[in-house]
Write an enzyme that holds these catalytic residues in place. Sequence first.
Site, PDB file in Angstrom:
ATOM      1  N   THR A  30       0.840  -1.232  -0.021  1.00 47.53           N
ATOM      2  CA  THR A  30      -0.061  -0.045  -0.005  1.00 47.53           C
ATOM      3  C   THR A  30       0.848   1.219   0.048  1.00 47.53           C
ATOM      4  O   THR A  30       2.285   1.373   0.001  1.00 47.53           O
ATOM      5  CB  THR A  30      -1.241  -0.091   1.114  1.00 47.53           C
ATOM      6  OG1 THR A  30      -0.115  -0.213   2.450  1.00 47.53           O
ATOM      7  CG2 THR A  30      -2.000  -1.178   1.158  1.00 47.53           C
ATOM      8  N   TYR A  31       0.312   2.187   0.053  1.00 48.52           N
ATOM      9  CA  TYR A  31       0.794   3.608  -0.192  1.00 48.52           C
ATOM     10  C   TYR A  31       2.091   3.709   1.009  1.00 48.52           C
ATOM     11  O   TYR A  31       1.854   3.456   2.222  1.00 48.52           O
ATOM     12  CB  TYR A  31       0.054   4.854   0.013  1.00 48.52           C
ATOM     13  CG  TYR A  31       0.554   6.369  -0.195  1.00 48.52           C
ATOM     14  CD1 TYR A  31       0.697   6.811  -1.355  1.00 48.52           C
ATOM     15  CD2 TYR A  31       0.877   7.080   0.761  1.00 48.52           C
ATOM     16  CE1 TYR A  31       1.286   7.672  -1.539  1.00 48.52           C
ATOM     17  CE2 TYR A  31       1.423   8.243   0.571  1.00 48.52           C
ATOM     18  CZ  TYR A  31       1.583   8.530  -0.648  1.00 48.52           C
ATOM     19  OH  TYR A  31       2.205  10.037  -1.041  1.00 48.52           O
ATOM     20  N   PRO A  32       3.404   4.203   0.361  1.00 45.67           N
ATOM     21  CA  PRO A  32       4.402   4.083   1.448  1.00 45.67           C
ATOM     22  C   PRO A  32       4.593   5.343   2.240  1.00 45.67           C
ATOM     23  O   PRO A  32       4.922   5.221   3.374  1.00 45.67           O
ATOM     24  CB  PRO A  32       5.681   4.320   0.146  1.00 45.67           C
ATOM     25  CG  PRO A  32       5.163   4.648  -0.934  1.00 45.67           C
ATOM     26  CD  PRO A  32       3.697   4.406  -1.249  1.00 45.67           C
ATOM     27  N   ARG A  33       4.422   6.465   1.766  1.00 40.91           N
ATOM     28  CA  ARG A  33       4.507   8.023   2.550  1.00 40.91           C
ATOM     29  C   ARG A  33       3.520   8.232   3.503  1.00 40.91           C
ATOM     30  O   ARG A  33       2.719   9.081   3.533  1.00 40.91           O
ATOM     31  CB  ARG A  33       5.026   8.842   1.709  1.00 40.91           C
ATOM     32  CG  ARG A  33       5.970   8.765   0.632  1.00 40.91           C
ATOM     33  CD  ARG A  33       5.958   9.786  -0.243  1.00 40.91           C
ATOM     34  NE  ARG A  33       7.394   9.865  -1.185  1.00 40.91           N
ATOM     35  CZ  ARG A  33       7.753   9.065  -2.176  1.00 40.91           C
ATOM     36  NH1 ARG A  33       6.893   8.090  -2.516  1.00 40.91           N
ATOM     37  NH2 ARG A  33       8.917   8.965  -2.658  1.00 40.91           N
TER      38      ARG A  33
END
Length: 360
Positions: free
Chosen positions: A40-43
């Site tokens: 899923t989205y890293p940041r």
Amino acid sequence: RPPRLYDLTGLQKDMSRMYGMTAARTLAALQHLYELKLATYPRTDSRYITHDDLETLTALLESGRLAQGFVTREGIPGHPRPELAVNDAKVAGHTAILPTMQLDAGKLEGLDDDERKVMTRIVRRMWEAVGDDHVHIVTEVKARLSDDTDREFSSRSDETVSAGWKAVETGHGPEPEDEETANPAGGRNVIPSNLMEGGVIRPVGKVTVEEGETRPPKPFTEATLLAAMEHASRCVEDKNLKAALDDDESHSGGIGTPATRADTIEKLVRSKLVERKGRQLHATTEGERLTDVVEPRLKDVLLTARMEQALSDVEHGKRGPSEVMDMFHREALRIPADATANLKADAVTRTANTDAQDWG
């Protein structure tokens, strides 16, 4: 209790501690995994999911595809508790980092070494976060010599009763032993169970007392520096400023964000202000000189805390945006004058500047 799911900074700290990977390498690997639709989205700066994501997490746990090849049979919780990962109030934007339903053990073969390590750690953290409690007995003994009531001696042991969530990570085990429970001769201290309060211990051999000095703090590693940036409010005493720096509802707490901390470290290294020595980070001579000429207030985390408080005031209608922008502008204009005032002749080497720019 089990740990929470990963946000970016938490993953970067563990990859540094366990594999010596820099924060930038971890982010690069995770970004590619996201582009491959395997993570899923890293940041993200959240370590929880919402109730809307609970069904997906439950499906990931029940499918069994993310156990084989990632976790040993002994490490899989008998009764996983996905509800432990849910906290709607702690998710302001993106949720914690998780694998996706497209991942299975076969997909690991096409990944490079960094990506494989990062992906495996994310999956294992998922299992850890829903696992059983780690049960252990911590025993501490305090004793005094019979003819000395002023000085107290202590020893401490930590024995595992049930590994719980710590059984998931087989390659590196639990956190490294702390120096208090480590036995210099090897193994760990184990305090006898029949030792009672008020008892008398007879020496079994020659007893000596040696005085020593406390050791200075160890140099930062990437993991400990990331932690210091994330929890910078520990250096602030004012309660309001501490709260402004810790407020993670509208911004990431601490110095920087999960998306910028790795790049901040890399910029310091590229600028030769910091150098890597093994896993440790050390200030270079140039870095030390820079801290000599920088105005003290610019090196104090209080400046960041005050700026965050000002932005929070704008968000809540207590101050106008123009007023705060003017304040930031004045702060920036003071930097060159402050640097000149603090300049030490032996701290820097003056060179002709052929590319001067006006930042006024």
